[in-house]
Design a protein around this motif. Structure first.
Motif, PDB file in Angstrom:
ATOM      1  N   GLN B   6       0.886  -1.415   0.135  1.00 36.55           N
ATOM      2  CA  GLN B   6       0.013   0.081  -0.048  1.00 36.55           C
ATOM      3  C   GLN B   6       0.845   1.229   0.006  1.00 36.55           C
ATOM      4  OE1 GLN B   6      -3.087  -1.721   3.260  1.00 36.55           O
ATOM      5  NE2 GLN B   6      -3.590   0.278   2.829  1.00 36.55           N
ATOM      6  N   CYS B  23      -2.984   0.127  -4.093  1.00 32.88           N
ATOM      7  CA  CYS B  23      -2.753  -1.104  -3.588  1.00 32.88           C
ATOM      8  C   CYS B  23      -2.242  -2.054  -4.647  1.00 32.88           C
ATOM      9  CB  CYS B  23      -4.123  -1.701  -3.047  1.00 32.88           C
ATOM     10  SG  CYS B  23      -3.986  -3.357  -2.184  1.00 32.88           S
ATOM     11  N   TRP B  34     -10.926  -3.326   0.252  1.00 30.80           N
ATOM     12  CA  TRP B  34     -10.620  -2.134   0.955  1.00 30.80           C
ATOM     13  C   TRP B  34     -11.354  -1.774   2.459  1.00 30.80           C
ATOM     14  CZ3 TRP B  34      -6.393   0.945   0.828  1.00 30.80           C
ATOM     15  CH2 TRP B  34      -5.512   1.209  -0.389  1.00 30.80           C
ATOM     16  N   SER B  75      -7.346   0.291  -6.422  1.00 30.67           N
ATOM     17  CA  SER B  75      -7.127   1.811  -5.797  1.00 30.67           C
ATOM     18  C   SER B  75      -8.418   2.208  -5.287  1.00 30.67           C
ATOM     19  CB  SER B  75      -6.698   2.633  -7.008  1.00 30.67           C
ATOM     20  OG  SER B  75      -7.267   2.948  -7.834  1.00 30.67           O
ATOM     21  N   CYS B  91      -5.695  -2.263   2.671  1.00 26.52           N
ATOM     22  CA  CYS B  91      -6.202  -3.136   1.606  1.00 26.52           C
ATOM     23  C   CYS B  91      -5.634  -4.515   1.714  1.00 26.52           C
ATOM     24  CB  CYS B  91      -5.049  -2.787   0.292  1.00 26.52           C
ATOM     25  SG  CYS B  91      -5.479  -3.585  -1.186  1.00 26.52           S
ATOM     26  N   THR B 107      -2.589   2.398   5.398  1.00 30.77           N
ATOM     27  CA  THR B 107      -2.373   3.848   5.266  1.00 30.77           C
ATOM     28  C   THR B 107      -2.932   4.744   6.147  1.00 30.77           C
ATOM     29  OG1 THR B 107      -2.223   3.713   2.626  1.00 30.77           O
ATOM     30  CG2 THR B 107      -2.990   5.852   3.851  1.00 30.77           C
TER      31      THR B 107
END
Lengths: 112, 112
Positions: B6, B23, B34, B75, B91, B107
């Motif tokens: 990520q 990702c 996600w 993404s 992810c 993240t």
């Protein structure tokens, strides 16, 4: 509301002791998974138990599943300081990918 | 090393700004997901992609869009960030819900 809920929310034990965490859920499942999350990291898959299984072992981990009580337990034997982490159960219901639900986790602290 | 990557690891946005979380997985998994993780809420599914070319909403899709660029990449886009989107985003990928998930390292997003 959460499908899977862990108990206790937090657990503190001495190194060498066993740690037991429980997960309860509300509806019938296809399988149940346990994950570990170290602080600030992603989740790591530990073990998966299917609805037709009652017990599984992996190294120092033992998972049981009681579908009649809708509950599962994760036992970590001879705990080590490195086992300090949060542990999550994830319940999987047949019928779609969005039916995977994670609990809020048990925070385990193993004191050296 | 095989796994889920990520980017970025940290991000601070101002309200109204947009950004895309990237990702990629190299395990040839069909499915990608996600999640967001908030204190006391566990992991909540935002979007998932069961296979290349398909995407579907999860539990909390509002304010997000996704793109499954190819089998490897998935993404997540925030078009107009809001403080309520401050969270840690993960992810994950898998062969399906019959198998465990592999997670990225996350993240940490702050929206001010």
């Amino acid at each position: 509301s959460q499908q899977g809920e862990e108990d206790p929310q937090a657990l503190s034990i001495q190194e060498g002791e066993n740690a037991t965490m429980n997960c309860s859920y509300k509806t019938s499942i296809n399988n149940l998974q346990w994950y570990r999350q170290n602080s600030g990291r992603g989740l790591v898959h530990l073990i998966l138990i299917r609805s037709n299984e009652r017990e599984k072992h992996s190294g120092r981990l033992r998972v049981t599943l009681d579908t009649s009580k809708k509950s599962s337990s994760l036992l970590i034997t001879a705990s080590r300081a490195a086992d300090t982490a949060s542990y999550f159960c994830a319940t999987v219901i047949s019928g779609g990918y969005q039916k995977v639900t994670f609990g809020t986790g048990t925070k385990l602290q193993v004191i050296p | 090393n095989a796994g889920v990557t990520q980017t970025p690891k940290f991000q601070v946005l101002k309200t109204g700004q947009s950004m895309t979380l990237q990702c990629a997985q190299d395990m040839n998994h069909n499915s990608m997901y996600w999640y967001r993780q908030d204190p006391g809420m566990g992991l909540r599914l935002i979007y998932y992609s069961a296979s290349e070319g398909t995407t579907d909403k999860g539990e909390v899709p509002n304010g997000y869009n996704v793109s499954r660029l190819n089998k490897r990449e998935f993404s997540l886009r925030l078009e107009s960030a809001a403080p309520s989107q401050t969270s840690v985003y993960f992810c994950a990928s898998s062969y399906g819900t019959e198998n465990g998930y592999t997670f990225g390292s996350g993240t940490r997003l702050t929206v001010v």
